[in-house]
Design a protein around this motif. Structure first.
Motif, mmCIF file in Angstrom:
data_model
loop_
_atom_site.group_PDB
_atom_site.id
_atom_site.type_symbol
_atom_site.label_atom_id
_atom_site.label_comp_id
_atom_site.label_asym_id
_atom_site.label_seq_id
_atom_site.Cartn_x
_atom_site.Cartn_y
_atom_site.Cartn_z
ATOM 1 N N ARG A 121 0.693 -1.262 -0.066
ATOM 2 C CA ARG A 121 -0.104 -0.082 -0.048
ATOM 3 C C ARG A 121 0.750 1.201 -0.022
ATOM 4 O O ARG A 121 0.459 2.356 -0.275
ATOM 5 C CB ARG A 121 -1.051 -0.031 1.068
ATOM 6 C CG ARG A 121 -2.219 -1.191 1.110
ATOM 7 C CD ARG A 121 -3.050 -1.312 2.016
ATOM 8 N NE ARG A 121 -4.117 -1.916 1.793
ATOM 9 C CZ ARG A 121 -5.086 -2.748 2.404
ATOM 10 N NH1 ARG A 121 -4.759 -2.485 4.000
ATOM 11 N NH2 ARG A 121 -6.079 -3.299 2.147
ATOM 12 N N SER A 122 2.316 1.097 0.363
ATOM 13 C CA SER A 122 2.978 2.440 0.287
ATOM 14 C C SER A 122 3.062 2.862 -0.997
ATOM 15 O O SER A 122 3.518 1.959 -1.995
ATOM 16 C CB SER A 122 4.352 2.021 1.105
ATOM 17 O OG SER A 122 5.228 3.091 0.531
ATOM 18 N N ASP A 227 -7.352 -4.799 -2.088
ATOM 19 C CA ASP A 227 -7.162 -3.269 -2.885
ATOM 20 C C ASP A 227 -7.286 -3.517 -4.541
ATOM 21 O O ASP A 227 -7.754 -2.890 -5.151
ATOM 22 C CB ASP A 227 -5.881 -2.859 -2.720
ATOM 23 C CG ASP A 227 -5.501 -2.195 -1.385
ATOM 24 O OD1 ASP A 227 -6.504 -2.329 -0.566
ATOM 25 O OD2 ASP A 227 -4.640 -1.962 -0.837
ATOM 26 N N HIS A 228 -6.938 -4.958 -5.038
ATOM 27 C CA HIS A 228 -6.779 -4.977 -6.392
ATOM 28 C C HIS A 228 -7.322 -6.249 -6.863
ATOM 29 O O HIS A 228 -7.774 -6.518 -8.082
ATOM 30 C CB HIS A 228 -5.261 -5.344 -6.920
ATOM 31 C CG HIS A 228 -4.410 -3.883 -6.278
ATOM 32 N ND1 HIS A 228 -4.722 -2.680 -7.063
ATOM 33 C CD2 HIS A 228 -3.585 -3.778 -5.422
ATOM 34 C CE1 HIS A 228 -3.731 -1.823 -6.475
ATOM 35 N NE2 HIS A 228 -3.227 -2.420 -5.579
ATOM 36 N N VAL A 231 -3.091 -10.695 -8.122
ATOM 37 C CA VAL A 231 -1.855 -10.233 -8.345
ATOM 38 C C VAL A 231 -1.752 -9.747 -9.610
ATOM 39 O O VAL A 231 -1.059 -8.558 -9.806
ATOM 40 C CB VAL A 231 -0.977 -11.458 -7.824
ATOM 41 C CG1 VAL A 231 0.746 -11.006 -8.330
ATOM 42 C CG2 VAL A 231 -1.028 -11.949 -6.481
ATOM 43 N N ASP A 232 -2.229 -10.191 -10.614
ATOM 44 C CA ASP A 232 -2.388 -9.724 -11.930
ATOM 45 C C ASP A 232 -2.678 -8.490 -11.842
ATOM 46 O O ASP A 232 -2.164 -7.289 -12.550
ATOM 47 C CB ASP A 232 -2.766 -10.449 -12.879
ATOM 48 C CG ASP A 232 -2.211 -11.903 -13.361
ATOM 49 O OD1 ASP A 232 -0.977 -11.959 -13.027
ATOM 50 O OD2 ASP A 232 -3.052 -12.719 -13.802
ATOM 51 N N ALA A 233 -3.739 -7.850 -11.085
ATOM 52 C CA ALA A 233 -4.337 -6.625 -11.181
ATOM 53 C C ALA A 233 -3.366 -5.932 -10.533
ATOM 54 O O ALA A 233 -3.252 -4.526 -10.768
ATOM 55 C CB ALA A 233 -5.864 -6.657 -10.789
ATOM 56 N N GLY A 238 -1.356 -1.636 -9.425
ATOM 57 C CA GLY A 238 -0.762 -1.015 -8.171
ATOM 58 C C GLY A 238 0.794 -0.748 -8.608
ATOM 59 O O GLY A 238 1.090 0.326 -8.031
ATOM 60 N N LEU A 239 1.396 -1.513 -9.325
ATOM 61 C CA LEU A 239 2.573 -1.245 -9.855
ATOM 62 C C LEU A 239 2.769 -0.344 -11.220
ATOM 63 O O LEU A 239 3.727 0.060 -11.413
ATOM 64 C CB LEU A 239 3.546 -2.490 -9.784
ATOM 65 C CG LEU A 239 3.780 -3.344 -8.500
ATOM 66 C CD1 LEU A 239 4.584 -4.362 -8.862
ATOM 67 C CD2 LEU A 239 3.837 -2.361 -7.390
#
Length: 255
Positions: A121-122, A227-228, A231-233, A238-239
């Protein structure tokens, strides 16, 4: 690009150094493939003896990613490895100001859970992990990434790479937990120092900050799911990694 030898390189001065792909021929993927050895390595801080510098130079390392804070780096700068470019990608780890005042084991465990949630989240952590994965996907190989102990910040990065490669979650968790075995000597040294300087009653208080636990890693996965959704999302939203870049990374990671 060629696969690295199947034998496991151990460094006397960096006990948590290892190939992200795992031992032997590399971890199997869920579709019948394998993770390619010799692409990227993970480690604790590179306070290296001369023999270990030579060993890493012999691997042909091109990039060293240091995930530590500036304060950590200033206190224990990496030893230069010939042929490798050093890059600082700051990810906040265990806050030492909180560790110093831990009242009990439960408080230490709460700190660790907060740290892993922050990996996801950071904003700073997301930026650093995005830069790391982008470099592994696009720049010269092999590369190594590390933090101080090579277990938390580094552990999440390794988990993401194995996710991209298509390794099943149980294997990823088992690989993550290997830090407890690889760094047992270093952990014992620090616990002995804690007992000597702070008293035997503080050993149990501080120990949760010196190990990895499945619950810690699960906290990061839970934050990804909340949050997403997947992992793919998380990689995409996220990234900020494009599907094309993730595909290039996957191709590099797989044999």
């Amino acid at each position: 690009m060629t696969d690295a030898p199947s034998e496991l390189l151990r460094l006397a001065s960096a006990d948590n150094f290892r190939d992200v792909a795992g031992p032997g021929e590399g971890y199997p993927t869920t579709d019948g493939g394998r993770v390619r050895r010799g692409v990227c390595y993970r480690s604790n801080e590179l306070q290296l003896h001369d023999d270990d510098v030579v060993a890493l130079a012999d691997l042909g390392l091109r990039v060293i990613h240091d995930l530590r804070s500036t304060l950590e780096i200033d206190a224990h700068p990496d030893v230069a490895v010939p042929g490798a470019r050093w890059q600082h990608l700051d990810v906040s780890g265990i806050p030492m100001e909180m560790v110093e005042i831990l009242p009990d084991t439960a408080a230490a465990e709460r700190v660790m859970l907060d740290v892993y949630e922050a990996f996801v989240r950071s904003e700073q952590a997301r930026s650093s992990y995005a830069a790391l994965l982008t470099s592994i996907a696009t720049e010269e190989l092999p590369q190594v990434f590390h933090c101080t102990a090579g277990k938390d910040r580094t552990g999440w990065a390794a988990a993401l790479l194995l996710e991209v490669a298509g390794v099943d979650r149980a294997t990823i968790v088992a690989d993550y937990l290997l830090s407890n075995d690889f760094s047992a000597g270093t952990r014992a040294k620090y616990l002995a120092l804690i007992e000597e300087h702070l008293g035997a009653d503080k050993v149990a208080v501080y120990e949760p900050t010196l190990v990895v636990e499945e619950a810690y890693l699960q906290t990061a996965y839970d934050a990804v799911a909340a949050d997403h959704g997947s992992v793919d999302a998380y990689l995409r939203d996220g990234l900020g990694l494009s599907d094309e870049l993730v595909g290039r990374l996957r191709d590099r990671l797989r044999a």
